[in-house]
Write a protein that holds these residues in place. Structure first.
Motif, PDB file in Angstrom:
ATOM      1  N   UNK A   1     -16.394  -5.382 -12.846  1.00  0.00           N
ATOM      2  CA  UNK A   1     -15.649  -4.152 -13.016  1.00  0.00           C
ATOM      3  C   UNK A   1     -14.975  -4.116 -14.381  1.00  0.00           C
ATOM      4  N   UNK A   2     -14.863  -2.963 -14.901  1.00  0.00           N
ATOM      5  CA  UNK A   2     -14.202  -2.818 -16.195  1.00  0.00           C
ATOM      6  C   UNK A   2     -12.691  -2.953 -16.004  1.00  0.00           C
ATOM      7  N   UNK A   3     -12.008  -3.150 -17.098  1.00  0.00           N
ATOM      8  CA  UNK A   3     -10.548  -3.290 -17.047  1.00  0.00           C
ATOM      9  C   UNK A   3      -9.900  -2.026 -16.498  1.00  0.00           C
ATOM     10  N   UNK A   4     -10.439  -0.871 -16.848  1.00  0.00           N
ATOM     11  CA  UNK A   4      -9.881   0.396 -16.372  1.00  0.00           C
ATOM     12  C   UNK A   4     -10.046   0.534 -14.866  1.00  0.00           C
ATOM     13  N   UNK A   5     -11.218   0.154 -14.349  1.00  0.00           N
ATOM     14  CA  UNK A   5     -11.445   0.211 -12.905  1.00  0.00           C
ATOM     15  C   UNK A   5     -10.523  -0.734 -12.154  1.00  0.00           C
ATOM     16  N   UNK A   6     -10.328  -1.929 -12.701  1.00  0.00           N
ATOM     17  CA  UNK A   6      -9.425  -2.891 -12.053  1.00  0.00           C
ATOM     18  C   UNK A   6      -8.004  -2.360 -12.025  1.00  0.00           C
ATOM     19  N   UNK A   7      -7.568  -1.765 -13.141  1.00  0.00           N
ATOM     20  CA  UNK A   7      -6.227  -1.201 -13.209  1.00  0.00           C
ATOM     21  C   UNK A   7      -6.072  -0.067 -12.202  1.00  0.00           C
ATOM     22  N   UNK A   8      -7.082   0.779 -12.100  1.00  0.00           N
ATOM     23  CA  UNK A   8      -7.059   1.883 -11.149  1.00  0.00           C
ATOM     24  C   UNK A   8      -6.986   1.356  -9.711  1.00  0.00           C
ATOM     25  N   UNK A   9      -7.754   0.316  -9.409  1.00  0.00           N
ATOM     26  CA  UNK A   9      -7.728  -0.278  -8.075  1.00  0.00           C
ATOM     27  C   UNK A   9      -6.358  -0.864  -7.746  1.00  0.00           C
ATOM     28  N   UNK A  10      -5.750  -1.509  -8.728  1.00  0.00           N
ATOM     29  CA  UNK A  10      -4.423  -2.094  -8.532  1.00  0.00           C
ATOM     30  C   UNK A  10      -3.393  -0.993  -8.280  1.00  0.00           C
ATOM     31  N   UNK A  11      -3.469   0.080  -9.060  1.00  0.00           N
ATOM     32  CA  UNK A  11      -2.526   1.189  -8.875  1.00  0.00           C
ATOM     33  C   UNK A  11      -2.694   1.838  -7.500  1.00  0.00           C
ATOM     34  N   UNK A  12      -3.933   2.023  -7.064  1.00  0.00           N
ATOM     35  CA  UNK A  12      -4.172   2.597  -5.740  1.00  0.00           C
ATOM     36  C   UNK A  12      -3.647   1.673  -4.643  1.00  0.00           C
ATOM     37  N   UNK A  13      -3.847   0.386  -4.807  1.00  0.00           N
ATOM     38  CA  UNK A  13      -3.354  -0.575  -3.812  1.00  0.00           C
ATOM     39  C   UNK A  13      -1.833  -0.560  -3.767  1.00  0.00           C
ATOM     40  N   UNK A  14      -1.194  -0.477  -4.918  1.00  0.00           N
ATOM     41  CA  UNK A  14       0.273  -0.423  -4.959  1.00  0.00           C
ATOM     42  C   UNK A  14       0.794   0.831  -4.266  1.00  0.00           C
ATOM     43  N   UNK A  15       0.134   1.972  -4.503  1.00  0.00           N
ATOM     44  CA  UNK A  15       0.548   3.209  -3.841  1.00  0.00           C
ATOM     45  C   UNK A  15       0.378   3.103  -2.330  1.00  0.00           C
ATOM     46  N   UNK A  16      -0.714   2.501  -1.896  1.00  0.00           N
ATOM     47  CA  UNK A  16      -0.949   2.340  -0.459  1.00  0.00           C
ATOM     48  C   UNK A  16       0.119   1.441   0.161  1.00  0.00           C
ATOM     49  N   UNK A  17       0.457   0.363  -0.520  1.00  0.00           N
ATOM     50  CA  UNK A  17       1.492  -0.550  -0.016  1.00  0.00           C
ATOM     51  C   UNK A  17       2.839   0.161   0.037  1.00  0.00           C
ATOM     52  N   UNK A  18       3.156   0.935  -0.986  1.00  0.00           N
ATOM     53  CA  UNK A  18       4.421   1.673  -0.994  1.00  0.00           C
ATOM     54  C   UNK A  18       4.480   2.675   0.159  1.00  0.00           C
ATOM     55  N   UNK A  19       3.368   3.366   0.413  1.00  0.00           N
ATOM     56  CA  UNK A  19       3.316   4.316   1.522  1.00  0.00           C
ATOM     57  C   UNK A  19       3.520   3.598   2.855  1.00  0.00           C
ATOM     58  N   UNK A  20       2.887   2.457   3.025  1.00  0.00           N
ATOM     59  CA  UNK A  20       3.053   1.689   4.260  1.00  0.00           C
ATOM     60  C   UNK A  20       4.490   1.203   4.420  1.00  0.00           C
ATOM     61  N   UNK A  21       5.117   0.793   3.321  1.00  0.00           N
ATOM     62  CA  UNK A  21       6.523   0.373   3.387  1.00  0.00           C
ATOM     63  C   UNK A  21       7.409   1.529   3.841  1.00  0.00           C
ATOM     64  N   UNK A  22       7.160   2.711   3.293  1.00  0.00           N
ATOM     65  CA  UNK A  22       7.944   3.878   3.698  1.00  0.00           C
ATOM     66  C   UNK A  22       7.761   4.170   5.183  1.00  0.00           C
ATOM     67  N   UNK A  23       6.527   4.057   5.655  1.00  0.00           N
ATOM     68  CA  UNK A  23       6.260   4.341   7.065  1.00  0.00           C
ATOM     69  C   UNK A  23       6.910   3.312   7.989  1.00  0.00           C
ATOM     70  N   UNK A  24       6.958   2.058   7.575  1.00  0.00           N
ATOM     71  CA  UNK A  24       7.570   1.041   8.431  1.00  0.00           C
ATOM     72  C   UNK A  24       9.084   1.169   8.485  1.00  0.00           C
ATOM     73  N   UNK A  25       9.675   1.792   7.468  1.00  0.00           N
ATOM     74  CA  UNK A  25      11.129   1.962   7.441  1.00  0.00           C
ATOM     75  C   UNK A  25      11.604   3.156   8.262  1.00  0.00           C
TER      76      UNK A  25
END
Length: 70
Positions: free
Chosen positions: A1-25
């Protein structure tokens, strides 16, 4: 994967984790009657994303590309 794709994947994963944290609270309440449920919904309608919508920049399910017909 290119650096841009990896960065995009990391950002999407962070957003998903943040959404899950909000839902658990979210605090759950026990509802004993329909009247209580209606009252609760009316009191909290301004914070309800189903009623107020979700900010487009933080919406994980927003289409990433637009469709253009020629």
């Amino acid at each position: 994967l290119s650096a841009m794709n990896r960065l995009n994947n990391v950002l999407q994963a962070r957003r998903a984790v943040e959404q899950l944290r909000l839902e658990t609270e979210l605090q759950r309440i026990k509802v004993r009657s329909a009247e209580q449920l209606v009252q609760y919904c009316q009191e909290h309608r301004r914070a309800d994303p189903l009623l107020t919508g979700i900010n487009a920049s933080s919406n994980l399910f927003k289409d990433k590309k637009t469709c253009v017909l020629l």
